[in-house]
Design a protein around this motif. Structure first.
Motif, PDB file in Angstrom:
ATOM      1  N   TYR A  31       0.920  -0.989  -0.123  1.00  0.00           N
ATOM      2  CA  TYR A  31      -0.194   0.054  -0.009  1.00  0.00           C
ATOM      3  C   TYR A  31       1.184   1.263  -0.024  1.00  0.00           C
ATOM      4  CZ  TYR A  31      -3.497  -3.201   1.746  1.00  0.00           C
ATOM      5  OH  TYR A  31      -4.241  -4.248   1.581  1.00  0.00           O
ATOM      6  N   ALA A  32       0.076   2.401  -0.213  1.00  0.00           N
ATOM      7  CA  ALA A  32       0.307   3.341  -0.335  1.00  0.00           C
ATOM      8  C   ALA A  32       0.186   4.689   0.784  1.00  0.00           C
ATOM      9  CB  ALA A  32       0.706   4.643  -2.135  1.00  0.00           C
ATOM     10  N   VAL A  33       1.073   4.832   1.538  1.00  0.00           N
ATOM     11  CA  VAL A  33       0.350   5.502   2.423  1.00  0.00           C
ATOM     12  C   VAL A  33       0.717   7.230   2.647  1.00  0.00           C
ATOM     13  CG1 VAL A  33       0.207   6.033   5.098  1.00  0.00           C
ATOM     14  CG2 VAL A  33       1.067   3.179   3.746  1.00  0.00           C
ATOM     15  N   ALA A  34      -0.080   8.244   2.034  1.00  0.00           N
ATOM     16  CA  ALA A  34      -0.251   9.676   2.743  1.00  0.00           C
ATOM     17  C   ALA A  34      -0.092   9.490   3.564  1.00  0.00           C
ATOM     18  CB  ALA A  34      -0.957   9.714   1.817  1.00  0.00           C
ATOM     19  N   GLY A  35       0.464  11.090   4.722  1.00  0.00           N
ATOM     20  CA  GLY A  35       0.504  11.491   5.732  1.00  0.00           C
ATOM     21  C   GLY A  35       2.327  11.399   6.916  1.00  0.00           C
ATOM     22  N   MET A  36       2.851   9.911   6.321  1.00  0.00           N
ATOM     23  CA  MET A  36       4.159   9.942   6.645  1.00  0.00           C
ATOM     24  C   MET A  36       4.611  10.586   7.617  1.00  0.00           C
ATOM     25  SD  MET A  36       3.799   5.570   7.145  1.00  0.00           S
ATOM     26  CE  MET A  36       4.115   5.771   5.446  1.00  0.00           C
ATOM     27  N   THR A  37       5.249  11.283   8.536  1.00  0.00           N
ATOM     28  CA  THR A  37       6.377  12.197   8.442  1.00  0.00           C
ATOM     29  C   THR A  37       7.492  11.587   9.243  1.00  0.00           C
ATOM     30  OG1 THR A  37       5.240  13.441  10.206  1.00  0.00           O
ATOM     31  CG2 THR A  37       5.210  13.844   8.092  1.00  0.00           C
ATOM     32  N   CYS A  38       6.842  10.216  10.171  1.00  0.00           N
ATOM     33  CA  CYS A  38       8.443  10.253  11.474  1.00  0.00           C
ATOM     34  C   CYS A  38       8.049   8.870  12.104  1.00  0.00           C
ATOM     35  CB  CYS A  38       7.920  11.303  13.047  1.00  0.00           C
ATOM     36  SG  CYS A  38       6.223  11.204  13.196  1.00  0.00           S
ATOM     37  N   GLY A  39       8.213   7.796  12.637  1.00  0.00           N
ATOM     38  CA  GLY A  39       8.483   6.903  13.617  1.00  0.00           C
ATOM     39  C   GLY A  39       7.653   7.140  14.076  1.00  0.00           C
ATOM     40  N   HIS A  40       6.959   8.225  15.015  1.00  0.00           N
ATOM     41  CA  HIS A  40       5.744   7.773  15.654  1.00  0.00           C
ATOM     42  C   HIS A  40       4.596   7.444  14.496  1.00  0.00           C
ATOM     43  CE1 HIS A  40       2.279   8.784  18.160  1.00  0.00           C
ATOM     44  NE2 HIS A  40       1.805   9.410  17.466  1.00  0.00           N
ATOM     45  N   CYS A  41       4.608   8.414  13.742  1.00  0.00           N
ATOM     46  CA  CYS A  41       3.559   7.292  12.281  1.00  0.00           C
ATOM     47  C   CYS A  41       3.633   6.172  11.960  1.00  0.00           C
ATOM     48  CB  CYS A  41       3.805   8.571  10.979  1.00  0.00           C
ATOM     49  SG  CYS A  41       3.332  10.191  11.282  1.00  0.00           S
ATOM     50  N   GLU A  42       4.958   5.711  11.804  1.00  0.00           N
ATOM     51  CA  GLU A  42       4.873   4.405  11.781  1.00  0.00           C
ATOM     52  C   GLU A  42       4.742   3.269  12.699  1.00  0.00           C
ATOM     53  OE1 GLU A  42       9.228   4.911   9.519  1.00  0.00           O
ATOM     54  OE2 GLU A  42       9.292   3.901  11.356  1.00  0.00           O
ATOM     55  N   VAL A  43       4.802   3.676  13.606  1.00  0.00           N
ATOM     56  CA  VAL A  43       3.754   3.328  15.007  1.00  0.00           C
ATOM     57  C   VAL A  43       2.531   2.980  15.203  1.00  0.00           C
ATOM     58  CG1 VAL A  43       4.178   2.966  18.022  1.00  0.00           C
ATOM     59  CG2 VAL A  43       6.529   3.365  16.793  1.00  0.00           C
ATOM     60  N   ALA A  44       2.123   4.328  14.789  1.00  0.00           N
ATOM     61  CA  ALA A  44       0.630   4.124  15.365  1.00  0.00           C
ATOM     62  C   ALA A  44       0.193   3.463  13.765  1.00  0.00           C
ATOM     63  CB  ALA A  44      -0.167   5.731  14.749  1.00  0.00           C
ATOM     64  N   ILE A  45       0.953   3.195  12.118  1.00  0.00           N
ATOM     65  CA  ILE A  45      -0.155   2.169  11.915  1.00  0.00           C
ATOM     66  C   ILE A  45       0.329   0.807  12.027  1.00  0.00           C
ATOM     67  CG2 ILE A  45      -0.200   1.622   9.338  1.00  0.00           C
ATOM     68  CD1 ILE A  45       1.075   4.628   8.999  1.00  0.00           C
ATOM     69  N   ARG A  46       1.367   1.019  11.915  1.00  0.00           N
ATOM     70  CA  ARG A  46       1.458  -0.684  12.605  1.00  0.00           C
ATOM     71  C   ARG A  46       0.546  -1.019  13.917  1.00  0.00           C
ATOM     72  NH1 ARG A  46       7.051  -0.082  13.749  1.00  0.00           N
ATOM     73  NH2 ARG A  46       7.382  -1.364  11.368  1.00  0.00           N
ATOM     74  N   SER A  47       0.443  -0.668  14.492  1.00  0.00           N
ATOM     75  CA  SER A  47      -0.586  -0.673  15.875  1.00  0.00           C
ATOM     76  C   SER A  47      -2.152  -1.006  15.394  1.00  0.00           C
ATOM     77  CB  SER A  47      -0.781   0.548  17.629  1.00  0.00           C
ATOM     78  OG  SER A  47      -1.528   0.411  17.996  1.00  0.00           O
ATOM     79  N   GLU A  48      -2.785  -0.260  14.595  1.00  0.00           N
ATOM     80  CA  GLU A  48      -3.850  -0.331  13.963  1.00  0.00           C
ATOM     81  C   GLU A  48      -3.615  -1.840  13.150  1.00  0.00           C
ATOM     82  OE1 GLU A  48      -6.177   0.532  14.677  1.00  0.00           O
ATOM     83  OE2 GLU A  48      -5.716   2.625  16.568  1.00  0.00           O
ATOM     84  N   VAL A  49      -2.966  -1.681  12.187  1.00  0.00           N
ATOM     85  CA  VAL A  49      -3.033  -2.667  11.276  1.00  0.00           C
ATOM     86  C   VAL A  49      -2.672  -4.645  11.904  1.00  0.00           C
ATOM     87  CG1 VAL A  49      -1.883  -3.603   9.221  1.00  0.00           C
ATOM     88  CG2 VAL A  49      -2.571  -1.623   9.304  1.00  0.00           C
ATOM     89  N   SER A  50      -1.922  -3.778  12.787  1.00  0.00           N
ATOM     90  CA  SER A  50      -1.500  -5.277  13.608  1.00  0.00           C
ATOM     91  C   SER A  50      -2.641  -6.177  14.450  1.00  0.00           C
ATOM     92  CB  SER A  50      -0.994  -5.501  15.288  1.00  0.00           C
ATOM     93  OG  SER A  50      -1.429  -4.446  15.862  1.00  0.00           O
TER      94      SER A  50
END
Length: 70
Positions: free
Chosen positions: A7-26
């Motif tokens: 997937y392409a993801v718009a709006g991510m800028t930092c590690g916090h963004c990655e953690v938030a997405i990982r948490s929801e998708v998991s």
């Protein structure tokens, strides 16, 4: 048999963004691996079976970002 969807993801800028997405998708049943990168704007989800794109997009939206299958 596992499957990986990208997937392409718009709006991510930092590690916090990655953690938030990982948490929801998991939380999606069957997900066994998540590779997300703010630097590339990409998300790869590996699951035990084919994933419902709508579930992945909804999870990313819940984290505050927009995703589309790439």
């Amino acid at each position: 048999m596992t499957t990986t969807q990208n997937y392409a993801v718009a709006g991510m800028t930092c590690g916090h963004c990655e953690v938030a997405i990982r948490s929801e998708v998991s939380e999606i049943p069957g997900v066994i691996e998540i590779d997300v990168s703010a630097q590339t704007g990409r998300l790869a989800v590996t699951a035990e079976q084919a994933l419902d794109d709508a579930a992945v997009v909804a999870a990313v939206n819940e984290a505050g970002y927009q995703a589309s299958r790439s």
